[in-house]
Design an enzyme around this catalytic site. Structure first.
Site, PDB file in Angstrom:
ATOM      1  CE  LYS A  60      28.284 -50.820 -10.368  1.00  0.00           C
ATOM      2  NZ  LYS A  60      26.491 -49.942 -10.403  1.00  0.00           N
ATOM      3  CB  THR A  92      24.766 -53.892  -9.844  1.00  0.00           C
ATOM      4  OG1 THR A  92      25.389 -54.182 -11.011  1.00  0.00           O
ATOM      5  CG2 THR A  92      24.488 -55.315  -9.489  1.00  0.00           C
ATOM      6  CD  GLU A 151      24.047 -48.687 -11.340  1.00  0.00           C
ATOM      7  OE1 GLU A 151      24.987 -48.536 -11.472  1.00  0.00           O
ATOM      8  OE2 GLU A 151      23.531 -49.517 -12.088  1.00  0.00           O
TER       9      GLU A 151
END
Length: 103
Positions: A21, A24, A74
């Site tokens: 990841k 954000t 993500e």
């Protein structure tokens, strides 16, 4: 104890630490982060510190302009990403993408 600068749901911790990841997506209340910022990261649930990140880029996006690349960054599918964003930020359409790397 130093306060954390940004928090993530605990379910994202392992993906962040493993480098799966790398972005954000946040609402306007967290749109102030800039490229080069070094941030202490905590878990949303208990504010426990778990790493430090550096912001590598920022941009804006709408729910309709999210792409497969965003989803990959993500570590989820585009359908999953749109659902997660809609669940976290119901009724909102304008978002801020924060790209980062763990330090």
């Amino acid at each position: 104890m130093q306060p954390n600068d940004i928090t993530f749901f605990q379910r994202f911790q392992d993906d962040i630490l493993a480098g799966r990841k790398t972005i954000t997506i946040r609402d306007e209340s967290e749109s102030h982060f800039k490229t080069g910022d070094v941030l202490r990261v905590g878990r949303f649930e208990d504010d426990g510190y778990f790493c430090t990140i550096e912001v590598t880029a920022t941009s804006t996006v709408t729910l309709d302009t999210l792409t497969e690349k965003h989803a990959e960054q993500e570590n989820m599918t585009l359908t999953e990403l749109k659902k997660v964003i809609a669940d976290i930020y119901p009724g909102q359409t304008q978002f801020y993408v924060i790209e980062f790397k763990c330090l």
